[in-house]
Design an enzyme around this catalytic site. Structure first.
Site, PDB file in Angstrom:
ATOM      1  N   GLU A   1       0.832  -1.323  -0.017  1.00  0.00           N
ATOM      2  CA  GLU A   1      -0.316  -0.069   0.108  1.00  0.00           C
ATOM      3  C   GLU A   1       0.431   1.442  -0.158  1.00  0.00           C
ATOM      4  OE1 GLU A   1      -3.794  -1.535   2.060  1.00  0.00           O
ATOM      5  OE2 GLU A   1      -2.989   0.215   3.277  1.00  0.00           O
TER       6      GLU A   1
ATOM      7  N   GLY B   1       5.432  -5.953   9.541  1.00  0.00           N
ATOM      8  CA  GLY B   1       4.591  -6.401  11.048  1.00  0.00           C
ATOM      9  C   GLY B   1       4.073  -5.712  12.580  1.00  0.00           C
TER      10      GLY B   1
ATOM     11  N   HIS C   1     -27.449  -3.461 -13.507  1.00  0.00           N
ATOM     12  CA  HIS C   1     -26.540  -3.043 -14.597  1.00  0.00           C
ATOM     13  C   HIS C   1     -26.478  -2.214 -15.074  1.00  0.00           C
ATOM     14  CE1 HIS C   1     -24.506  -4.359 -18.529  1.00  0.00           C
ATOM     15  NE2 HIS C   1     -26.065  -3.997 -18.847  1.00  0.00           N
TER      16      HIS C   1
END
Length: 508
Positions: free
Chosen positions: A226, A313, A486
């Site tokens: 990220e 981490g 849709h």
């Protein structure tokens, strides 16, 4: 002003002087360091991150007199201040810049001249979002009559918490129940000193003053990809060094990990997988040399960068909380052992979120906080961790819930696979954003959905439909027979369920 380290030491030396013997929830006469009158409460929450503040609000809504203790100036914990929220602001804005700066806008007939990056203004937008949301929690506390106590919360008895402020003053809270929700902190890398300038943790990576020419990221998990993606989009040459042989961290389906990696590499993100970092050295010219070698052993290699991002981490924030003084021992990973009601071995003390076992996810902590205090009020306590989704907020996003194909094979569960690529989805096609696919895993005999895995734009939103379906034990046919609007990208989710249940999608 004392540092928090100094406060920890003073707490350790003073804790034996504080009264710890209480009868149930009755108040005791306490003379504190600052002579503040003790507060009486039904529930005292230590920590105001996503788990803590949500638990405090829910407890108050259930009629408990509730106190929330927070050591930082602002509420919201890591997530709102230096985690989920600021990173998502930068991920979104860097993506918009990348679209405008690259060939994406041009291919859509949008031609821009004189485009430039104002990093200071981008950071200001991020800070504005953080300020609004953390301020929102303070408003919610006031609205729900939650008492906010500033200071470092420490358990000083089975029914007592003491909050110590940076100037050393104290506030004692005598309470029927204590909920530990102190979250987690960055895991340090042995031998590499974080200065939050050129050697940064995820916190420093959210506030760099300029775009580094080259960045090396130690760790190719969720946080690494990220934040690496943010700076890569803004113009940095980014290489992630990962010990494991795949990107995306633990829990990701291997097929989706490979798909995800290919897309990121196409964007210019580089990876060195199956590689371990041996150390890092700052050079006189300010650059950083990072020594790496193959995880299986092999020849050393030196990589050079302007900024080194360490994100291997997080670890539970459970030290100096006073738990040992009341007989609560941590497990070998620093977590607090709890039962299925989030209760520790001391019946009046509970724990949730990153300080207990399970994935370190904000939404997991929120759910635990709510059901934990509902349990205190006599309600049922149940959470299905198999239905807790995970999301990587890059572009495209990656999201999953339930079992991976590897887990099903290992467990010997008979399963079917249904896939649908976004390249065959009409909305994705019209948006010219067709990277990725949906992959559904169902039980071969019952058709029950066992896992859903998505790589694509909006995956983090779509995955919640899968989580809802799994929470209610839906079959893939159930989902396939639900009418989806849709054109939407979520039709790809329906089509993948059609493929899993009937063996074939309609539009692919």
């Amino acid at each position: 002003m004392q540092s928090w380290t100094q406060i920890y030491r003073s707490l350790a030396t003073r804790s034996h002087q504080l009264p710890c013997k209480l009868h149930g929830a009755s108040a005791v006469s306490v003379r504190t360091y600052a002579d503040k009158a003790a507060i009486d409460a039904d529930v005292t929450v230590v920590g105001s991150g996503p788990g803590g503040y949500v638990a405090a609000i829910k407890a108050a809504q259930l009629g408990f007199k509730t106190v929330c203790v927070e050591k930082n100036i602002t509420l919201g914990g890591t997530c709102l201040n230096v985690g989920c929220i600021p990173s998502k602001a930068l991920l979104n804005n860097s993506y918009l810049y990348h679209m405008a700066h690259g060939k994406d806008f041009e291919s859509r007939g949008i031609e821009i001249s004189g485009l430039s990056l104002n990093l200071e203004k981008m950071m200001a937008q991020k800070s504005g979002a953080v300020k609004a949301l953390t301020g929102g929690i303070a408003h919610l506390f006031k609205q729900n009559k939650v008492t906010h106590v500033s200071g470092f919360g420490r358990v000083t008895g089975k029914n007592q918490v003491t909050a110590t402020t940076a100037d050393g003053s104290e506030q004692v809270i005598n309470t029927k129940n204590i909920l530990i929700a102190t979250g987690s902190e960055v895991t340090p890398f042995p031998g590499i000193q974080i200065d939050e300038d050129t050697v940064v943790s995820s916190t420093g990576a959210l506030s760099l003053k300029k775009v580094p020419e080259e960045m090396i990221v130690i760790g190719g998990g969720v946080i690494g990809v990220e934040l690496g993606s943010v700076w890569q989009r803004l113009g940095s040459k980014v290489t992630a060094v990962e010990f494991l042989g795949h990107v995306g961290g633990m829990g990701i389906d291997m097929e989706m990990s490979k798909t995800f990696q290919r897309i990121l590499q196409k964007q210019g993100f580089k990876f060195k997988l199956g590689t371990k970092v041996m150390g890092a050295t700052k050079r006189p010219d300010g650059k950083i040399d990072v020594a790496v070698e193959a995880a299986a052993g092999g020849k050393n290699e030196t990589l050079t960068c302007d900024v080194l991002l360490v994100c291997i981490g997080r670890r539970p924030f459970t030290q100096n909380l006073g738990l040992d003084s009341i007989g609560i021992e941590l497990d070998n990973r620093g977590r607090i052992p709890v039962n299925n009601r989030f209760q520790t071995k001391v019946p009046s003390i509970f724990a949730i979120g990153d300080v207990i076992a399970g994935p370190m996810l904000a939404h997991k902590a929120e759910d635990e906080g709510i059901i934990c205090v509902e349990g205190m009020a006599g309600g049922a306590v149940h959470i299905d961790y198999n239905c807790v989704p995970s999301v990587i907020y890059t572009h495209p996003e990656v999201a999953w819930v339930g079992k991976t194909e590897e887990q099903l094979k290992e467990e010997g569960v008979p399963y079917k696979v249904g896939k649908f690529p976004f390249a065959a989805n009409s909305r994705a096609k019209t948006n010219a954003d067709t990277d990725g696919m949906v992959k559904i895993l169902s039980h071969k005999e019952t058709d029950r959905m066992l896992g859903a895995h998505i790589v694509g734009t909006g995956a983090g939103e779509m995955i919640n439909e899968a989580a809802l379906a799994m929470e209610y034990g839906a079959s893939c046919e159930d989902i396939a027979r639900v009418c989806h609007a849709h054109p939407t990208v979520s039709e790809a989710f329906r089509e993948a369920n059609l493929a899993a249940s009937f063996g074939k999608a309609i539009n692919f």
